[in-house]
Design a protein around this motif. Structure first.
Motif, PDB file in Angstrom:
ATOM      1  N   ALA A   1      63.045  64.662  20.198  1.00 65.48           N
ATOM      2  CA  ALA A   1      64.394  64.114  20.136  1.00 65.48           C
ATOM      3  C   ALA A   1      65.395  65.166  20.625  1.00 65.48           C
ATOM      4  O   ALA A   1      65.278  66.348  20.305  1.00 65.48           O
ATOM      5  CB  ALA A   1      64.733  63.690  18.719  1.00 65.48           C
ATOM      6  N   GLY A   2      66.351  64.691  21.415  1.00 67.59           N
ATOM      7  CA  GLY A   2      67.328  65.577  22.019  1.00 67.59           C
ATOM      8  C   GLY A   2      66.950  66.062  23.403  1.00 67.59           C
ATOM      9  O   GLY A   2      67.788  66.644  24.106  1.00 67.59           O
ATOM     10  N   GLY A   3      65.713  65.827  23.798  1.00 65.68           N
ATOM     11  CA  GLY A   3      65.243  66.255  25.100  1.00 65.68           C
ATOM     12  C   GLY A   3      65.656  65.307  26.212  1.00 65.68           C
ATOM     13  O   GLY A   3      66.371  64.321  25.987  1.00 65.68           O
ATOM     14  N   SER A   4      65.191  65.617  27.409  1.00 61.59           N
ATOM     15  CA  SER A   4      65.555  64.840  28.597  1.00 61.59           C
ATOM     16  C   SER A   4      64.313  64.500  29.409  1.00 61.59           C
ATOM     17  O   SER A   4      63.312  65.217  29.372  1.00 61.59           O
ATOM     18  CB  SER A   4      66.518  65.632  29.485  1.00 61.59           C
ATOM     19  N   LEU A   5      64.416  63.401  30.138  1.00 60.54           N
ATOM     20  CA  LEU A   5      63.396  63.005  31.093  1.00 60.54           C
ATOM     21  C   LEU A   5      64.072  62.369  32.298  1.00 60.54           C
ATOM     22  O   LEU A   5      65.140  61.756  32.155  1.00 60.54           O
ATOM     23  CB  LEU A   5      62.423  61.982  30.489  1.00 60.54           C
ATOM     24  N   ARG A   6      63.449  62.510  33.463  1.00 63.64           N
ATOM     25  CA  ARG A   6      63.914  61.791  34.639  1.00 63.64           C
ATOM     26  C   ARG A   6      62.786  60.903  35.134  1.00 63.64           C
ATOM     27  O   ARG A   6      61.727  61.391  35.550  1.00 63.64           O
ATOM     28  CB  ARG A   6      64.355  62.739  35.756  1.00 63.64           C
ATOM     29  N   LEU A   7      63.029  59.618  35.076  1.00 64.02           N
ATOM     30  CA  LEU A   7      62.069  58.643  35.569  1.00 64.02           C
ATOM     31  C   LEU A   7      62.341  58.384  37.048  1.00 64.02           C
ATOM     32  O   LEU A   7      63.497  58.363  37.486  1.00 64.02           O
ATOM     33  CB  LEU A   7      62.165  57.339  34.794  1.00 64.02           C
ATOM     34  N   SER A   8      61.270  58.174  37.793  1.00 65.18           N
ATOM     35  CA  SER A   8      61.389  57.874  39.218  1.00 65.18           C
ATOM     36  C   SER A   8      60.712  56.548  39.512  1.00 65.18           C
ATOM     37  O   SER A   8      59.744  56.165  38.853  1.00 65.18           O
ATOM     38  CB  SER A   8      60.713  58.973  40.049  1.00 65.18           C
ATOM     39  N   CYS A   9      61.234  55.870  40.510  1.00 60.45           N
ATOM     40  CA  CYS A   9      60.665  54.598  40.964  1.00 60.45           C
ATOM     41  C   CYS A   9      60.629  54.631  42.489  1.00 60.45           C
ATOM     42  O   CYS A   9      61.663  54.473  43.139  1.00 60.45           O
ATOM     43  CB  CYS A   9      61.506  53.431  40.462  1.00 60.45           C
ATOM     44  N   ALA A  10      59.459  54.858  43.023  1.00 54.40           N
ATOM     45  CA  ALA A  10      59.287  54.915  44.473  1.00 54.40           C
ATOM     46  C   ALA A  10      59.049  53.508  45.001  1.00 54.40           C
ATOM     47  O   ALA A  10      58.158  52.806  44.522  1.00 54.40           O
ATOM     48  CB  ALA A  10      58.118  55.818  44.822  1.00 54.40           C
ATOM     49  N   GLY A  11      59.850  53.122  45.979  1.00 58.87           N
ATOM     50  CA  GLY A  11      59.750  51.766  46.501  1.00 58.87           C
ATOM     51  C   GLY A  11      59.320  51.733  47.947  1.00 58.87           C
ATOM     52  O   GLY A  11      59.528  52.689  48.706  1.00 58.87           O
ATOM     53  N   SER A  12      58.709  50.624  48.332  1.00 61.12           N
ATOM     54  CA  SER A  12      58.330  50.409  49.716  1.00 61.12           C
ATOM     55  C   SER A  12      58.392  48.919  49.998  1.00 61.12           C
ATOM     56  O   SER A  12      58.443  48.098  49.081  1.00 61.12           O
ATOM     57  CB  SER A  12      56.928  50.944  50.000  1.00 61.12           C
ATOM     58  N   GLY A  13      58.428  48.579  51.289  1.00 59.62           N
ATOM     59  CA  GLY A  13      58.442  47.169  51.665  1.00 59.62           C
ATOM     60  C   GLY A  13      59.811  46.539  51.682  1.00 59.62           C
ATOM     61  O   GLY A  13      59.943  45.330  51.818  1.00 59.62           O
ATOM     62  N   TYR A  14      60.866  47.362  51.549  1.00 62.40           N
ATOM     63  CA  TYR A  14      62.215  46.813  51.571  1.00 62.40           C
ATOM     64  C   TYR A  14      62.542  46.283  52.974  1.00 62.40           C
ATOM     65  O   TYR A  14      62.148  46.854  53.967  1.00 62.40           O
ATOM     66  CB  TYR A  14      63.241  47.873  51.197  1.00 62.40           C
TER      67      TYR A  14
END
Length: 125
Positions: A14-27
């Motif tokens: 608790a109190g920490g950080s995360l960075r989520l990523s979402c790599a996309g293709s086919g746009y």
């Protein structure tokens, strides 16, 4: 066909950080509503944040507002969710989702027809 792949989840205190990523293709050349949703065990999936690629407009659920930032890197076709001051109640599977839009974005998951497989976030107290 848009393909989305999430990464960046993990276990933090608790109190920490995360960075989520979402790599996309086919746009295609269309603009998209891009969003993050989350689902905790035994609970319904809920909307977290969204971005409209056409204008950069963003919106956040009250539960994460002020603690999270959604952004995109167009060169990498990647959507991010930076989450700070994490709480145990943020623990959930996080999903990236998208749909083509000419303007305005929905927060209802029904509108989104492209989904990633999810990335797990666990926050311990």
């Amino acid at each position: 066909q848009v393909h989305l792949v999430e990464s960046g989840g993990g276990s933090v205190q608790a109190g920490g950080s995360l960075r989520l990523s979402c790599a996309g293709s086919g746009y295609t050349g269309s603009n998209y509503c891009m969003a993050w949703f989350r689902q905790a065990p035994g609970k319904e999936r809920e909307w977290v944040a969204l971005m409209y690629t056409g204008t950069g407009m963003t919106a956040y659920a009250d539960s994460v507002k002020g603690r999270s930032t959604i952004s995109q890197d167009n060169a990498k076709n990647t959507l991010y969710l930076q989450m700070n001051s994490l709480k145990p109640e943020d623990s959930a599977m996080y999903y990236c989702a998208a749909y083509g839009s000419r303007g305005g974005c929905a927060t209802n998951e029904i509108a989104y027809n492209y989904w990633g497989q999810g990335t797990q976030v666990t926050v311990s107290s």
